[in-house]
Scaffold this active site. Structure first.
Site, short mmCIF file in Angstrom:
data_model
loop_
_atom_site.label_atom_id
_atom_site.label_comp_id
_atom_site.label_asym_id
_atom_site.label_seq_id
_atom_site.Cartn_x
_atom_site.Cartn_y
_atom_site.Cartn_z
N MET A 86 0.93 -1.22 -0.04
CA MET A 86 -0.15 0.10 -0.06
C MET A 86 0.92 1.34 -0.04
SD MET A 86 -3.30 -0.08 0.67
CE MET A 86 -4.28 -1.73 -0.17
N GLN A 132 4.47 5.41 6.07
CA GLN A 132 3.45 4.12 6.03
C GLN A 132 4.32 2.69 6.07
OE1 GLN A 132 0.58 3.59 3.07
NE2 GLN A 132 -0.54 5.02 3.91
N ALA A 144 4.20 -0.50 10.54
CA ALA A 144 4.34 -0.30 12.03
C ALA A 144 3.23 -0.72 12.86
CB ALA A 144 4.19 1.38 12.37
N HIS A 145 2.22 -1.22 12.29
CA HIS A 145 0.97 -1.61 13.00
C HIS A 145 1.38 -3.05 13.70
CE1 HIS A 145 1.06 -4.07 9.08
NE2 HIS A 145 0.40 -5.01 9.82
N CYS A 186 -12.25 4.30 -7.85
CA CYS A 186 -12.34 6.00 -7.64
C CYS A 186 -13.80 6.01 -6.59
CB CYS A 186 -13.21 6.27 -9.08
SG CYS A 186 -14.80 5.91 -9.30
P1 NAD Z 1 3.85 -3.50 3.64
O1 NAD Z 1 4.31 -4.47 4.62
O2 NAD Z 1 3.63 -4.07 2.19
O3 NAD Z 1 4.99 -2.54 3.37
C1 NAD Z 1 5.51 -1.74 4.47
C2 NAD Z 1 6.73 -1.20 4.18
O4 NAD Z 1 7.48 -0.77 5.27
C3 NAD Z 1 7.68 -2.79 3.78
O5 NAD Z 1 8.37 -2.81 2.67
C4 NAD Z 1 8.90 -2.64 4.84
O6 NAD Z 1 10.17 -3.31 4.45
C5 NAD Z 1 9.03 -1.36 5.03
N1 NAD Z 1 9.61 -0.92 6.42
C6 NAD Z 1 9.36 -1.64 7.56
N2 NAD Z 1 10.15 -0.93 8.56
C7 NAD Z 1 10.65 -0.01 8.09
C8 NAD Z 1 11.55 1.00 8.59
N3 NAD Z 1 11.79 1.06 9.93
N4 NAD Z 1 12.36 2.03 7.68
C9 NAD Z 1 11.80 2.04 6.57
N5 NAD Z 1 11.12 1.03 5.98
C10 NAD Z 1 10.34 0.13 6.69
O7 NAD Z 1 2.78 -2.89 3.97
P2 NAD Z 1 1.61 -1.79 3.38
O8 NAD Z 1 0.53 -2.65 2.56
O9 NAD Z 1 2.48 -0.94 2.27
O10 NAD Z 1 1.23 -1.05 4.46
C11 NAD Z 1 1.85 -0.07 5.30
C12 NAD Z 1 1.08 0.13 6.35
O11 NAD Z 1 0.04 1.00 6.17
C13 NAD Z 1 0.55 -0.68 7.17
O12 NAD Z 1 0.61 -0.43 8.64
C14 NAD Z 1 -0.78 -0.88 6.91
O13 NAD Z 1 -1.60 -1.44 7.90
C15 NAD Z 1 -1.05 0.60 6.70
N6 NAD Z 1 -2.17 0.95 5.70
C16 NAD Z 1 -2.68 2.19 5.69
C17 NAD Z 1 -3.40 2.43 4.79
C18 NAD Z 1 -4.30 3.87 4.65
O14 NAD Z 1 -5.20 4.24 3.87
N7 NAD Z 1 -3.78 4.76 5.30
C19 NAD Z 1 -4.33 1.42 3.80
C20 NAD Z 1 -3.64 0.36 4.14
C21 NAD Z 1 -2.61 -0.19 5.09
#
Ligand code: NAD
Length: 558
Positions: A182, A268, A271-272, A415
């Site tokens: 994401m 993003q 961290a969850h 969309c």
């Molecule tokens: P993902 O696991 O595919 O990607 C997260 C990335 O963060 C990974 O590639 C990982 O290598 C990287 N990472 C982890 N620790 C790190 C650090 N200390 N420094 C740099 N990079 C680091 O997850 P995702 O699907 O991209 O989702 C990311 C987060 O956003 C999740 O917590 C998810 O729940 C949340 N999320 C938010 C929304 C929104 O609309 N705001 C939607 C979906 C997911």
């Protein structure tokens, strides 16, 4: 087709593939649709890590194990239109009697009784093969690749630009962590909104993937090179995106030292999940991956400390003038647990930018062409532009998306549409299928990050006017409304976005196959689903939602 023939082509772990074209493999489109979307979620072009059945969002899975994936496929191939399949945390566990206008699949993922609803208990069960983390759309089979979040991310960054920079993001530097499933939407969303973007990601393979799919422009391992690139782009007002291999905490520390203050700062990373998501500072990616296996508790403690340090730097950047907001990954809560007591001194993106859309039932409407033909999506794009010419934001988005977004797996589109609009779009698509204007049926679904389908006090329901942030009756009502309305599959999950115990949310997907049955279901589901969002926000006392509730007669007179 019997299962073993089907398996050879479509279910060969970890090579999953959705059938395309008009030939049915299951007994009807009502079961072929979830079958194709399930396999599409796990397809290598779509899922981040098919080997481990991980679709996106840290460890968000579509099925619990390869055996469970085969069980789901086998069940869907046999399911009749008067049966509904029960899926518990990524495993098909039984069938019940139902009827052709009821959902074909009923899914529950990652749910635990509230007292036990935490990562530790969940991980114990997961390690014994009894549970799976479904995230939001991973376990509900309507993840559509990074595009799924692209429009929402674009709207969020653009809203931030409108609020703080008079709508002009040129010469503005946006910095964030994570370029995964994401989070990988951020570079393209930022440049589409006109900003210069620096994304920091520990895993080089993730950045490479964003480069290959044209979501990110440039990549480097060198902090100095990345800094030079973005500062030059900011000066020239160029919308360029850079992926830097590194740990976000360390990079923020260096930027502070160098006096580089981003105009906008968010995060993003996953961290969850402090055990299997966030990578602690001081460890290489490989060291973190190994520590997760050998000593998960130690990893957790290191991650919590790192998140506290990371948020400390974000607060410092805020002091120095950055616009800082949380991007829905629960970073603030875990930073607080790691010792940063001021972690909640900046707001989440929903109260900052998104909530007013929820008052009108607006949210991330998405659809996929089951035929596999990209022309079907182009046809639906054109039809929507014709049907909603007054919605300039949407028209602009659809034009940009058709030009810039590479499809992953089955062709899809997203969309944001509101109450009334979703039903209109659904009926229009149904008519197009009926008249043969599309090569095959489509499915319409949405993210769980929607107006009425989620309770998540650090995200979608943060800071509600009446303090009902943690009340999860609302997503349950949404689930029930979509079940009795006749969605084709429905789901109820725990922990999406922010981790186990921090959210509850419901999903739905509906088949659009050009039939009268579909038309009846569309009229109920695509109306009721956004209506529950308006009802929820009206009940919390928001004037615009109250107006919409009255306009659409969503409450009987007292
Ligand atoms: P993902 O696991 O595919 O990607 C997260 C990335 O963060 C990974 O590639 C990982 O290598 C990287 N990472 C982890 N620790 C790190 C650090 N200390 N420094 C740099 N990079 C680091 O997850 P995702 O699907 O991209 O989702 C990311 C987060 O956003 C999740 O917590 C998810 O729940 C949340 N999320 C938010 C929304 C929104 O609309 N705001 C939607 C979906 C997911």
């Amino acid at each position: 087709m019997n299962f073993s023939e089907f398996e050879k082509t479509y279910v060969h772990h970890p090579f999953y593939k959705a059938p395309v074209g008009n030939k049915l493999h299951a007994k009807s489109w009502q079961t072929e649709a979830p079958l194709r979307m399930f396999l599409n979620n796990l397809n290598g072009e779509v899922a981040e890590d098919p080997e481990n059945l991980i679709v996106y969002g840290g460890t968000g899975q579509a099925a619990r194990s390869p055996e469970a994936a085969r069980g789901i496929v086998r069940s869907l191939l046999q399911l009749e239109e008067d049966q509904s399949l029960l899926v518990q945390s990524g495993k098909a566990v039984g069938v019940v009697r139902s009827h052709p206008e009821a959902p074909r699949v009923l899914i529950a993922n990652s749910n635990l009784v509230p007292h036990w609803s935490n990562w530790d208990h969940f991980n114990e069960l997961k390690d014994r093969g009894l549970m799976m983390y479904g995230q939001m759309t991973a376990g509900s089979w309507i993840y559509i690749g990074t595009q799924g979040i692209l429009q929402g991310t674009y709207e969020t960054f653009a809203a931030c630009g409108d609020k703080y920079f008079n709508g002009d993001m040129r010469h503005k530097l946006l910095v964030s962590g994570g370029l995964g499933g994401m989070s990988g939407a951020q570079p393209l969303a930022a440049t589409m909104a006109g900003a210069t973007f620096l994304g920091v990601e520990v895993d080089p393979a993730r950045i490479r993937r964003r480069i290959d799919t044209r979501y990110c422009d440039k990549m480097t391992h060198s902090y100095d090179e990345a800094k030079a690139w973005v500062l030059q782009a900011v000066e020239k007002g160029e919308a360029v995106s850079v992926g830097l291999v590194g740990n976000i905490g360390d990079v923020l520390e260096k930027l502070l030292k160098d006096g580089v203050v981003p105009d906008i700062l968010t995060d993003q990373t996953s961290a969850h999940d402090p055990v299997n998501g966030y990578v602690p500072a001081g460890l290489t990616l490989e060291e973190a991956l190994s520590l997760r296996k050998t000593d998960p508790e130690k990893h957790k403690q290191l991650a919590l400390k790192s998140m506290a340090r990371h948020v400390g730097f974000m607060l410092e950047m805020k002091q120095r003038g950055s616009i800082v907001f949380d991007y829905g990954n629960n970073l603030r809560e875990f930073a607080k647990q790691g010792g940063e007591k001021n972690a909640f001194d900046y707001k989440g993106f929903v109260p900052e930018f998104i909530r007013p859309l929820f008052f009108e039932g607006k949210g991330p409407f998405r659809w996929a062409a089951l035929s596999g033909d990209p022309e079907d999506i182009r046809e639906t794009d054109r039809a929507l532009i014709e049907a909603f010419p007054e919605d300039k934001t949407m028209v602009n988005w659809l034009n940009k998306a058709s030009e810039k977004v590479a499809f992953q797996g089955l062709p899809c589109r997203i969309c944001w549409l509101g109450l009334g609009e979703r039903e209109k779009a659904g009926l229009m698509f149904n008519d197009m299928v009926k008249k043969g204007k599309l090569e095959g049926p489509v499915v319409i679904g949405r993210d769980h990050l929607d107006c009425g389908s989620v309770a998540s006090p650090y995200r979608e329901t943060e800071g509600l006017r009446d303090g009902t942030d943690a009340v999860s009756d609302w997503p349950l009502l949404n689930l029930m409304a979509n079940t009795c309305g006749g969605a084709t599959w429905v789901s109820y999950h725990n922990g999406g976005g922010v981790g186990i115990g921090y959210s509850q949310h419901a999903g739905m997907v509906i088949l659009i196959d050009g039939t009268e049955r579909a038309e009846r279901c569309i009229r109920r589901v695509l109306f009721n689903d956004p209506a529950t969002g308006i009802i929820r926000h009206a009940d919390a006392g928001y004037e615009r939602a109250l107006e919409m509730r009255d306009r659409f007669h969503l409450k009987l007179d007292d």
